[in-house]
Design an enzyme around this catalytic site. Structure first.
Site, PDB file in Angstrom:
ATOM      1  N   HIS A 209       1.203   3.211   2.438  1.00  0.00           N
ATOM      2  CA  HIS A 209       1.627   3.497   3.812  1.00  0.00           C
ATOM      3  C   HIS A 209       3.118   3.843   3.871  1.00  0.00           C
ATOM      4  CE1 HIS A 209       1.384   3.194   8.203  1.00  0.00           C
ATOM      5  NE2 HIS A 209       2.499   2.489   8.165  1.00  0.00           N
TER       6      HIS A 209
ATOM      7  N   THR B 155       0.835  -1.201   0.000  1.00  0.00           N
ATOM      8  CA  THR B 155       0.000   0.000   0.000  1.00  0.00           C
ATOM      9  C   THR B 155       0.874   1.258   0.000  1.00  0.00           C
ATOM     10  OG1 THR B 155      -0.105   0.218   2.421  1.00  0.00           O
ATOM     11  CG2 THR B 155      -1.662  -1.289   1.389  1.00  0.00           C
TER      12      THR B 155
END
Length: 225
Positions: A127, A125
């Site tokens: 992140h 992701t």
């Protein structure tokens, strides 16, 4: 026929031009670059850190790799004659917590430089990108706002192999971070402290008209108080 020949020549030239920027050529350069990145290209003079106080703030996330980096930093600090009693170490959960913890330590006035140590590995992701950006900007701002040198010791890697290549043996980046902390601490102390320093460009400031002389100034303790 002439038109066809011109078209073929033009197509050939465009193809050769595009090939220079093809993914194959780009990836080959990237591979060579990543392999070279594991080697240190920074050189340091002999550093005397006898009177230097260094803080180390490390993450518990990716604990094994971070421990290797911290060990490398401590090895460098020992070589620079930094006393073990002058090394303060603490930990935080992850890299996102590093900027605030670093600012609190910097504001305490108890250290001359701070080494941050962490490891971020890209996942599936976004992140990774958000944490890398926030952490790097946050740590830079702490150094600028507090005038305490902050060493950005957070590896931001695409996979674990890249981390290993940069955290063990002669390619342990933590070693360079330790040397950097001592050098920047000496630079900061000599820049804002009393007396001249040789060879670095800083000297005792000349008081402005009406400003108190050094003898008239009150001594102040460390920190912001």
């Amino acid at each position: 026929v002439i038109t066809m020949l011109r078209t073929l020549v033009l197509t050939s030239l465009l193809a050769s031009s595009v090939f220079g920027f093809s993914p194959i050529a780009h990836n080959a350069c990237a591979i060579r670059s990543s392999l070279k990145a594991a080697d240190s290209e920074v050189s340091f003079d002999d550093l005397d850190g006898t009177d230097v106080r260094v803080g180390i703030i490390r993450t518990r996330w990716n604990d094994v790799h971070v421990t290797n980096l911290v060990d490398g930093a401590k090895k460098a600090l020992k070589e620079c004659k930094v006393d073990e009693d002058n090394i303060f170490e603490t930990s935080v959960p992850g890299s996102f917590e590093l900027p605030l913890a670093t600012k609190l330590l910097a504001m305490s006035g108890t250290v001359d430089a701070i080494i941050t140590a962490g490891v971020l590995i890209k996942g599936d992701t976004m992140h990774f990108e958000y944490i890398c950006d926030a952490t790097s900007k946050g740590l830079m701002n702490v150094g600028i706002q507090t005038n305490v040198p902050v060493v950005f010791g957070v590896l931001t890697c695409l996979n674990e192999d890249q981390v290993i290549a940069r955290s063990i043996g002669d390619s342990n980046h933590g070693y360079d971070w330790g040397k950097t902390a001592v050098e920047m601490a000496l630079l900061k102390n000599e820049a804002v402290g009393a007396g001249k320093m040789s060879g670095m460009g800083f000297s005792s400031p000349t008081p402005l008209d009406g400003a108190p002389s050094e003898g008239e100034k009150k001594s102040k303790g460390p920190g912001f108080f």
